[in-house]
Write a protein that holds these residues in place. Structure first.
Motif, PDB file in Angstrom:
ATOM      1  N   THR A 164       0.827  -1.206   0.000  1.00  0.00           N
ATOM      2  CA  THR A 164       0.000   0.000   0.000  1.00  0.00           C
ATOM      3  C   THR A 164       0.862   1.257   0.000  1.00  0.00           C
ATOM      4  OG1 THR A 164      -1.782  -1.132   1.182  1.00  0.00           O
ATOM      5  CG2 THR A 164      -1.750   1.277   1.285  1.00  0.00           C
ATOM      6  N   ARG A 165       1.849   1.296   0.870  1.00  0.00           N
ATOM      7  CA  ARG A 165       2.651   2.512   0.999  1.00  0.00           C
ATOM      8  C   ARG A 165       3.484   2.781  -0.256  1.00  0.00           C
ATOM      9  NH1 ARG A 165       3.264   0.763   7.193  1.00  0.00           N
ATOM     10  NH2 ARG A 165       1.737   2.217   8.053  1.00  0.00           N
ATOM     11  N   THR A 166       3.955   1.719  -0.883  1.00  0.00           N
ATOM     12  CA  THR A 166       4.703   1.904  -2.122  1.00  0.00           C
ATOM     13  C   THR A 166       3.795   2.392  -3.245  1.00  0.00           C
ATOM     14  OG1 THR A 166       6.292   0.199  -1.498  1.00  0.00           O
ATOM     15  CG2 THR A 166       6.157   0.751  -3.830  1.00  0.00           C
ATOM     16  N   LEU A 167       2.614   1.791  -3.381  1.00  0.00           N
ATOM     17  CA  LEU A 167       1.680   2.234  -4.427  1.00  0.00           C
ATOM     18  C   LEU A 167       1.206   3.662  -4.166  1.00  0.00           C
ATOM     19  CD1 LEU A 167       0.622   0.658  -6.951  1.00  0.00           C
ATOM     20  CD2 LEU A 167       1.903  -0.687  -5.294  1.00  0.00           C
ATOM     21  N   ALA A 168       1.115   4.044  -2.895  1.00  0.00           N
ATOM     22  CA  ALA A 168       0.737   5.424  -2.583  1.00  0.00           C
ATOM     23  C   ALA A 168       1.756   6.397  -3.155  1.00  0.00           C
ATOM     24  CB  ALA A 168       0.602   5.612  -1.067  1.00  0.00           C
TER      25      ALA A 168
END
Length: 245
Positions: A164-168
């Motif tokens: 999630t944090r990378t895609l954000a």
């Protein structure tokens, strides 16, 4: 409110069904994904339409990239570009680590992590191009605290946080967001099938003294999918009744 097109993986029952129905209440187009329970998907689709939305039943095993891509083609033909993707599909195969087979490890990680990868890759361009693209991943309290007999499940759910944090970060230049919801123990079939004494212990260990409901998780997802959440990205939203306090 402008109708959005939403894909909810694993939405034939439980939290996924509640999310799909909540999107229906907002008048959205909802692709109801399922792997094997056509009957469950039909019930979800009926609930979406009864709530005021439009539903498309979309069968695909999320571990199969070609099946997910075919689902994407079907959604595009029916509804056009996708604005919201909810990676909800998941399973558990609980067993002590010393007795866990490689197949039991792989199967759980494949559904949660490969499934999220396949669906996100299929709809990434849509989310990036949308004025309000929203990627929402459903994780679990188990991903933070672990749980006896759930090494595979805990690892998969923890992996959703980094994903999630990378895609954000990668979606941010496009103006789209990615967030994660980490439910505690929710009154779905997975929990309801537990022995009563274990459910009693869960309630006792939860400050609010009860299980959560799928509808409560769906409300959080509906918020994250809306324009009201436009400055929130890369976050893990806990919804666990205070269990980790």
């Amino acid at each position: 409110m402008t109708a959005k097109t939403c894909v909810v993986t694993g939405s034939s029952s439980g939290i996924g069904r509640a999310i799909a129905e909540r999107f229906g209440e907002e008048g959205h187009n909802v692709a109801v994904n399922y792997r094997s329970s056509r009957e469950g998907a039909e019930r979800t689709a009926a609930a979406v339409e009864a709530a005021g939305g439009s539903a498309l039943i979309a069968q695909a095993d999320v571990t199969d990239i070609e099946a997910v891509q075919r689902m994407g083609e079907k959604v595009h033909r029916e509804f056009g570009s996708v604005d919201v993707l909810v990676n909800n599909a998941g399973i558990n195969q609980d067993v002590k680590f010393t007795e866990m087979t490689h197949e039991e490890w792989d199967t759980v990680l494949d559904v949660h992590l490969d499934g999220a990868f396949h669906a996100t890759q299929t709809f990434y361009d849509d989310l990036a191009a949308s004025e309000e693209g929203r990627l929402i991943n459903i994780s679990s309290i188990i991903g933070k605290g672990g749980n006896f007999g759930q090494a595979n499940y805990a690892t998969a759910k923890a992996g959703m946080f980094g994903f999630t944090r990378t895609l954000a970060l990668e979606l941010a230049p496009k103006g789209s967001t990615a967030n994660c919801v980490a439910p505690g123990f929710i009154a779905t079939r997975m929990v309801e099938d537990l022995p009563e004494h274990i459910k009693d212990q869960i309630r006792e260990d939860t400050p609010l003294g009860r299980l959560g409901t799928p509808e409560e998780i769906a409300e959080i997802v509906a918020f994250l999918a809306s324009d009201r959440s436009s400055f929130i990205t890369g976050e893990v939203i806990d919804a666990n009744g205070g269990k980790d306090l």
